[in-house]
Write an enzyme that holds these catalytic residues in place. Structure first.
Site, short mmCIF file in Angstrom:
data_model
loop_
_atom_site.label_atom_id
_atom_site.label_comp_id
_atom_site.label_asym_id
_atom_site.label_seq_id
_atom_site.Cartn_x
_atom_site.Cartn_y
_atom_site.Cartn_z
N THR A 21 0.83 -1.22 0.00
CA THR A 21 0.00 0.00 0.00
C THR A 21 0.86 1.26 0.00
N LYS A 42 -4.14 3.08 18.63
CA LYS A 42 -3.06 4.04 18.86
C LYS A 42 -3.08 4.52 20.31
N LEU A 43 -1.94 5.03 20.78
CA LEU A 43 -1.75 5.28 22.22
C LEU A 43 -2.92 6.03 22.89
N LYS A 50 7.18 4.27 4.41
CA LYS A 50 6.84 5.68 4.19
C LYS A 50 8.04 6.43 3.58
N HIS A 84 11.99 0.26 19.14
CA HIS A 84 11.20 1.42 19.58
C HIS A 84 11.97 2.75 19.47
N ASN A 104 3.23 13.10 15.66
CA ASN A 104 2.03 12.35 16.11
C ASN A 104 0.80 13.24 16.21
N TYR A 139 7.10 0.04 8.93
CA TYR A 139 6.20 1.15 8.60
C TYR A 139 6.99 2.37 8.12
N TYR A 180 4.49 0.59 27.00
CA TYR A 180 5.67 -0.14 26.53
C TYR A 180 6.93 0.32 27.28
N THR A 212 5.53 11.28 7.29
CA THR A 212 5.65 11.23 8.75
C THR A 212 7.06 11.60 9.22
N ASP A 213 7.15 12.10 10.44
CA ASP A 213 8.47 12.39 11.01
C ASP A 213 9.27 11.11 11.26
N GLU A 214 8.56 9.95 11.24
CA GLU A 214 9.27 8.69 11.52
C GLU A 214 10.31 8.35 10.45
P1 NAD Z 1 -5.42 5.48 9.46
O1 NAD Z 1 -4.82 4.13 9.60
O2 NAD Z 1 -6.35 6.00 10.52
O3 NAD Z 1 -6.21 5.57 8.08
C1 NAD Z 1 -5.71 5.05 6.89
C2 NAD Z 1 -6.83 5.06 5.85
O4 NAD Z 1 -6.28 4.58 4.61
C3 NAD Z 1 -8.02 4.14 6.20
O5 NAD Z 1 -9.23 4.79 5.92
C4 NAD Z 1 -7.81 2.95 5.28
O6 NAD Z 1 -9.02 2.30 4.92
C5 NAD Z 1 -7.16 3.60 4.07
N1 NAD Z 1 -6.35 2.66 3.28
C6 NAD Z 1 -5.42 1.79 3.74
N2 NAD Z 1 -4.91 1.07 2.71
C7 NAD Z 1 -5.53 1.52 1.59
C8 NAD Z 1 -5.42 1.19 0.21
N3 NAD Z 1 -4.58 0.23 -0.20
N4 NAD Z 1 -6.18 1.84 -0.67
C9 NAD Z 1 -7.05 2.81 -0.26
N5 NAD Z 1 -7.22 3.16 1.02
C10 NAD Z 1 -6.46 2.52 1.94
O7 NAD Z 1 -4.20 6.47 9.25
P2 NAD Z 1 -3.97 7.96 9.78
O8 NAD Z 1 -3.43 7.90 11.17
O9 NAD Z 1 -5.15 8.77 9.48
O10 NAD Z 1 -2.76 8.40 8.84
C11 NAD Z 1 -3.03 8.96 7.56
C12 NAD Z 1 -1.71 9.26 6.88
O11 NAD Z 1 -0.97 10.18 7.65
C13 NAD Z 1 -0.81 8.04 6.70
O12 NAD Z 1 -0.20 8.14 5.44
C14 NAD Z 1 0.21 8.17 7.82
O13 NAD Z 1 1.43 7.58 7.43
C15 NAD Z 1 0.32 9.68 7.93
N6 NAD Z 1 0.68 10.19 9.26
C16 NAD Z 1 -0.02 9.81 10.36
C17 NAD Z 1 0.27 10.40 11.60
C18 NAD Z 1 -0.49 10.03 12.85
O14 NAD Z 1 -0.10 10.46 13.94
N7 NAD Z 1 -1.57 9.27 12.77
C19 NAD Z 1 1.31 11.33 11.70
C20 NAD Z 1 2.03 11.67 10.54
C21 NAD Z 1 1.68 11.11 9.33
O1 DAU Z 2 5.14 10.27 14.43
C1 DAU Z 2 4.12 10.07 13.51
C2 DAU Z 2 3.59 8.66 13.64
O2 DAU Z 2 2.84 8.61 14.85
C3 DAU Z 2 2.73 8.23 12.46
O3 DAU Z 2 3.53 8.19 11.30
C4 DAU Z 2 2.09 6.86 12.70
O4 DAU Z 2 1.21 6.53 11.64
C5 DAU Z 2 1.32 6.92 14.00
O5 DAU Z 2 0.76 5.64 14.28
C6 DAU Z 2 2.22 7.38 15.15
O6 DAU Z 2 3.23 6.37 15.42
P1 DAU Z 2 3.65 5.99 16.93
O7 DAU Z 2 4.25 4.66 16.90
O8 DAU Z 2 4.42 7.09 17.55
O9 DAU Z 2 2.18 5.98 17.60
P2 DAU Z 2 1.49 4.96 18.63
O10 DAU Z 2 0.21 5.60 19.05
O11 DAU Z 2 1.43 3.58 18.11
O12 DAU Z 2 2.49 4.98 19.86
C7 DAU Z 2 2.83 6.19 20.52
C8 DAU Z 2 3.82 5.85 21.63
O13 DAU Z 2 3.13 5.10 22.63
C9 DAU Z 2 4.96 4.97 21.17
O14 DAU Z 2 6.15 5.36 21.86
C10 DAU Z 2 4.56 3.56 21.60
C11 DAU Z 2 3.74 3.82 22.85
N1 DAU Z 2 2.64 2.85 23.09
C12 DAU Z 2 1.75 2.62 22.10
C13 DAU Z 2 0.72 1.73 22.25
C14 DAU Z 2 -0.26 1.44 21.15
C15 DAU Z 2 2.50 2.26 24.33
O15 DAU Z 2 3.28 2.49 25.25
N2 DAU Z 2 1.47 1.37 24.52
C16 DAU Z 2 0.58 1.07 23.53
O16 DAU Z 2 -0.32 0.23 23.75
#
Ligand code: NAD
Ligand code: DAU
Length: 340
Positions: free
Chosen positions: A100, A192-193, A157, A279, A182, A153, A210, A125-127
């Site tokens: 994807t 997510k957290l 990206k 991590h 985030n 992941y 974690y 993403t900043d990751e």
């Molecule tokens: P999410 O997992 O909540 O949503 C992803 C969406 O993409 C879903 O609706 C899913 O159905 C759709 N999708 C997945 N695979 C697909 C495919 N093959 N074709 C069409 N649709 C598909 O994700 P999010 O947290 O909203 O993140 C959105 C974007 O922002 C991602 O690209 C992620 O890398 C980026 N991002 C997220 C964060 C964060 O903190 N959540 C931070 C920085 C960047």
């Molecule tokens: O920085 C941007 C990224 O932020 C995005 O690109 C990703 O799509 C998004 O999922 C997010 O990634 P993280 O790994 O930082 O988010 P997550 O919510 O999974 O975890 C946040 C922090 O919390 C991380 O240090 C792991 C920790 N964690 C997470 C979960 C799910 C826990 O300690 N316990 C948990 O159960």
């Protein structure tokens, strides 16, 4: 203006759809989403009847479906949110992330090349920058920080980002990339957290932190991210990368304690569990470029944003309870069942 928003049934994508429909009543917004486990059509129910909105269920890797949509809609822009987004899932099973996040991005850009486009925007993403030491608060990610990923992941990206910039150089595709920290806010999937901890605390279930909970993330309210992308697609320079973040670093344990306090639940619910593999220690964005060039600044303070988010989860229990009562149960058992 017609904009295809991919992944618009997910967390940030749906917030972006709402932002755009509200702010630009004369724009046509098309959401293309595969509705994976993370996509939820009920999230979009308030805009389904909006004549300026269309929902199309399709996979961004499906060339035929993507091309058909381009032929029908002749979009001016594509904003690509569609992705597999959860680090823990990528550690369990990387393949769908590569498919994807990398091939899907290429498929969308090939359609942009074929049919022509004013802007292709990649939501990254900043990751992709890896992590920073916890004891160096003076260090931040800038757009010049080398790509150095930790998880499948973030690698997928980063691969996508490189492709996007390569399509600009090789084919002159008018692209831009944003790398955000985030996000948190409404419609955040409960794996997510922040939403996971809210849901568990409300059910008086253990809160799985974690390692020691010392890892630091740089939290941004989702609406601030949406405003940043809006500015970049309209005024940002083609071929450029923009970092987006709010200088709001918090350790995971601090966040979990704040959530418990806000909900009036005891800290005894906190359970330290085995750390995530590979991590990342700390993320911290330097948003100077987007502030300087586009005048973007975050507007929501973390204490207000967290309160708003908790209120949303309290008032929209149906939305997340339906998710956590479905296949999510198996996911939770697999990831947390015997995690010591
Ligand atoms: P999410 O997992 O909540 O949503 C992803 C969406 O993409 C879903 O609706 C899913 O159905 C759709 N999708 C997945 N695979 C697909 C495919 N093959 N074709 C069409 N649709 C598909 O994700 P999010 O947290 O909203 O993140 C959105 C974007 O922002 C991602 O690209 C992620 O890398 C980026 N991002 C997220 C964060 C964060 O903190 N959540 C931070 C920085 C960047
Ligand atoms: O920085 C941007 C990224 O932020 C995005 O690109 C990703 O799509 C998004 O999922 C997010 O990634 P993280 O790994 O930082 O988010 P997550 O919510 O999974 O975890 C946040 C922090 O919390 C991380 O240090 C792991 C920790 N964690 C997470 C979960 C799910 C826990 O300690 N316990 C948990 O159960």
């Amino acid at each position: 203006m017609t904009i295809i928003v991919t992944g618009g049934a997910g967390f940030i994508g749906s917030n972006f759809v709402f932002h755009m429909l509200n702010k630009y009543p004369d724009y046509r917004i098309i959401c293309l989403d595969k509705l994976t486990y993370a996509g939820n059509l009920s999230t979009l129910k308030t805009v389904m009847d909006n004549p300026n909105f269309r929902f199309v269920k399709a996979d961004i890797c499906d060339r035929e479906a993507v091309n058909k949509l381009f032929e029908e809609e002749k979009p001016d822009m594509v904003v690509n949110f569609a992705a597999e987004s959860h680090v823990d899932r990528s550690i369990e099973d990387p393949e769908v992330f590569l498919r994807t996040n990398i091939l899907g991005t290429a498929t969308l850009m090939d359609a942009c090349r074929k049919y022509g486009i004013k802007r292709y925007h990649q939501v990254s993403t900043d990751e992709v920058y890896g992590d920073l030491p916890i004891d160096r608060p003076d260090m931040f990610f800038t757009e010049e920080t080398p790509i150095k990923t930790s998880s499948p992941y973030s690698s997928s990206k980063a691969g996508a980002d490189l492709l996007v910039l390569a399509y600009h150089r090789t084919y002159n595709l008018p692209v831009s990339v944003s790398r955000c920290s985030n996000n948190y806010g409404p419609y955040h999937f409960p794996e997510k957290l922040i939403p996971l901890m809210i849901a568990n605390a409300l059910a008086d279930k253990p809160l799985p932190v974690y390692g020691k909970g010392e890892n630091i993330r740089d939290w941004l309210y989702v609406e601030d991210h949406c405003r940043a992308i809006d500015l970049i697609i309209h005024n940002g320079k083609v071929g450029e990368v923009y970092n987006v973040g709010g200088h709001n670093e918090m350790s995971n344990i601090e966040i979990v304690k704040l959530i418990l306090k806000e909900l009036g639940k005891p800290e005894s619910l906190i359970t330290f569990v085995a750390d995530r593999k590979g991590h990342d220690l700390r993320y911290a964005i330097d948003p100077a470029k987007i502030s300087r060039e586009l005048g973007w600044l975050p507007e929501t303070k973390f204490c207000d944003g967290l309160k708003k988010t908790i209120k949303w989860y309290l008032e929209n229990r149906e939305w997340w309870q339906e998710i956590i009562s479905g296949e999510y149960k198996d996911y939770y058992a697999k990831m947390y069942g015997d995690r010591k």
